[in-house]
Write an enzyme that holds these catalytic residues in place. Sequence first.
Site, mmCIF file in Angstrom:
data_model
loop_
_atom_site.group_PDB
_atom_site.id
_atom_site.type_symbol
_atom_site.label_atom_id
_atom_site.label_comp_id
_atom_site.label_asym_id
_atom_site.label_seq_id
_atom_site.Cartn_x
_atom_site.Cartn_y
_atom_site.Cartn_z
ATOM 1 N N CYS A 1 1.668 -52.842 -68.923
ATOM 2 C CA CYS A 1 2.444 -52.587 -67.881
ATOM 3 C C CYS A 1 1.575 -53.313 -66.396
ATOM 4 C CB CYS A 1 2.526 -50.939 -67.670
ATOM 5 S SG CYS A 1 3.511 -50.540 -68.840
ATOM 6 N N ALA B 1 3.749 -49.303 -85.959
ATOM 7 C CA ALA B 1 3.565 -49.208 -84.553
ATOM 8 C C ALA B 1 3.460 -50.682 -83.858
ATOM 9 C CB ALA B 1 2.727 -48.298 -83.858
ATOM 10 N N THR B 2 4.451 -51.370 -84.430
ATOM 11 C CA THR B 2 4.172 -52.834 -84.231
ATOM 12 C C THR B 2 4.939 -53.217 -82.814
ATOM 13 O OG1 THR B 2 6.455 -53.127 -85.282
ATOM 14 C CG2 THR B 2 4.234 -53.687 -86.623
ATOM 15 N N PRO C 1 9.283 -42.590 -97.852
ATOM 16 C CA PRO C 1 8.325 -41.462 -98.006
ATOM 17 C C PRO C 1 7.021 -41.904 -97.382
ATOM 18 C CG PRO C 1 8.668 -42.504 -100.054
ATOM 19 C CD PRO C 1 9.744 -43.086 -99.033
ATOM 20 N N GLY D 1 6.794 -45.647 -80.800
ATOM 21 C CA GLY D 1 6.668 -46.993 -79.834
ATOM 22 C C GLY D 1 7.659 -47.860 -79.896
#
Length: 860
Positions: free
Chosen positions: A42, A111-112, A275, A281
């Site tokens: 950011c 969390a790519t 599973p 993200g």
Amino acid sequence: MNVLVIGGVAAGTKTAAKLKRQDQSAEITIITKDKDISYAGCGLPYYVGGVIEEKEELIVNTPQKYSALTGVKVLTGIEAVGLDSDKKVVKAKNLSTDAEETYTYDKLIIATGASPAIIPIDGISLPGVFKMRTPNDAIGVRDYAETNHVRKAVVVGAGFIGLEVAENLKLRGIQVTVIDFASQILPNILDPEMAAYGKKHLLKEGIRVITGTKAEAVLGEGKVTGLKTSAGTFPCEMVIMAAGIRPNTAFLQDTGIEMFKGTILTDGHMQTNLPDVYAAGDCAMVTNRITGSRQWSPMGSSANMEGRTLAQIMTGDEKEYKGVLGTGVVKLPNLNCGRTGLTEEQAKAAGYDVITALSVTDDKAHYYPDAAYFITKLIADKTTHKLLGVQVFGPGAVDKMVDVAVVGLNMGAVLEDYENADFAYAPPFSTAIHPFVQAVYILLNKINGDMVSMTPAEYAEGKAEGYTVLDVGLTPAIRGAQYINLGAVKGELEGIGKDEKLLLVCTKGKRAYFLQNRLRHFGYTNTVALEGGVFFSDVKVKNTQTEISADEVTRVKGLGFLRDKTTADKFNGRVITRNGKITADETRTIAEAAELYGSGEVTMTSRLTMEIQGVPFDNIEPLREYLMQAGLETGGTGSKVRPVVSCKGTTCQYGLTDTFALSEEIHERFYHGYSSVKLPHKFKIAVGGCPNNCVKPDLNDIGIIGQRIPQVDLEKCKGCKVCQVTESCPIGIAKMEDGKIVIDDDACNHCGRCIGKCPFSVVEDYTDGYRIYIGGRWGKKASQGRYLDKVFTDKEEALDTIEKAILLFREQGNTGERFGDTIARLGFENVQEQLLKDDLLSRKTENLAAQKHLKGGATC
């Protein structure tokens, strides 16, 4: 427990770190294809603008530091390419060796993140085209802009990142155009009327914004020279692609994982349908906290919170991720914007009985220095009074307004919950009744029927048709409206029927409400107050022949519109044309504007600006907006730096300097850069390409003349009887003395006409430079400027000298006097000494902050 995390920025590193703290026995490995982890995504636009100075500041943690701090193993340069959930194996590619590797897991966290959406158009791979997602992107943009002296850029995308990049490019002195395919800026973030306000502000700040426009091709050979769009071609040296992002989930195709438009579907525990596979993200689809419907909200803030909550869930805590509100805040030039919750459109689509109110309030005690305002739009359910959303503009802390709303939305608050909220108050921080509470009061008054109002959106749609406009401001501000002095209203209004449809308008809305309350007591049954008043809406009264006030004439003069004294309400508007050089598209726009809003005639002023003739007063704002859409502006009046005038430079046979390029730099740095700086009087700048003096640089407050200083090699002089150097000297300075050529440097005007004339190369070499004149003036008290002793051979040093002259004039000039008068009073030698040192630049911040010359001496 063997935990594998794919992705190492916000969600991945946060989940892994918290999980390791929760369970020190867990074996946790992060794999990521990037070399950097945990970087400040950011903050990237602010590195571009130089607000963040060093690139190292963008890296929150290195893999080594992170591993040492958390105990989590980090493997960079490893790209996940497949998933076998039955075998609990992730296939990956080592980007250093191209080898295929496998990683097993007991629990898998995806969390790519996401990557910029690249529009598939021609020229997208040209040097000068950038995205904005990683530190390398920001570093590349800044380096390219500096190395290539970028002056114009186009940003594709008017979302948060696009607008932040635009602001920071402007900070670098780059002229910026923002385009977006959507019909508004910040689509799905702001309601249309709020977006329109933001767009108008950006245009006023010099950022060209064109919505409803599609990028079609990047132009150029070897590097970017322009962007072709559905609205025309925009010349530029740089293109930033910020047209949204796409989840990095392509490797999950055919794995059986449930996705929607590329986002991974998760439940309240961040678990996927596979599973022991979780997601968090920017790659994950979560829910809206208010409606419970699915929502993709790719923000660094929510990614971190999702990661932390997921770690707690995985170690047995009774936790649930309850979803997002879509909270966001963005810094624009001299204006901030924040929002949370549902927009009005989203709330209606969700089935709520929607009611809104827009208020303009002080952001702190009005008497406290630097007090400003908040423009707040509240969205609520009319039946239950439940708060649903908020959108806020203001120069100050809009985030505190948004955060107040976030807490209420998380708790399911109704408006009454805010009525007597004991928020912090002191004059430097807030108003006695908190601005958010004031906004709530206004909406409750509307719901309860204590106030009958019209929203700015309804006014823009034409709902005020048939209403008589009553101006109830402190002073008359709406041309053609009947002015009502609120304090004098003690009974019925003369000549106005009690059942007449009345639109009550003041500056911000409060006095309109007060008048409505008073008129209701006197029996008026059809009054409506305009929310936000003229502060937010451009209020027009049709078919008016009302005389234009002196204050209005002065106001529009400051916008570049001078009254035609032979007419009742016609003005001539000055279009700034960057020194007389404009593009064919800009010329067409000016001609179209003249036909649409003026008499159809265009004149050229003596300072090479163009003037659209015969513009009716009511057409001034529509004309300005029409021009701003094409990147053109009006102005050039007042006690400030005026538009630069330039000769044709190197397109003239005698020109020594590219005056168009130089004067455009001066235009951006000083006309735009000092546009808000008050000076004692007008300050005119002229740029000439040679000593022929065509645009009279020596009759301006400051003038630059291109110089070509001859270097004489006397060893080559043959003492010719007829010397070609002396023959070519137009002012007779070059002479033969004792059989050798002599050029008196003090008398030479450095026109360069002697260069190359000697057949024996006596005057072959030269140095290019600039001579600077100060203190000239044309008019009733004409006086010729005097040049500084130094000939500047470095362009940046010459530009710095111009800036020092402006700063000296502001600091040491008396209000009402011209720069030449200041020089005469202080003494030329004194002024020259100051301009050749850097003390004025060192005092720049203090100088510009001073409240000086609030009413300067310029009358036109």
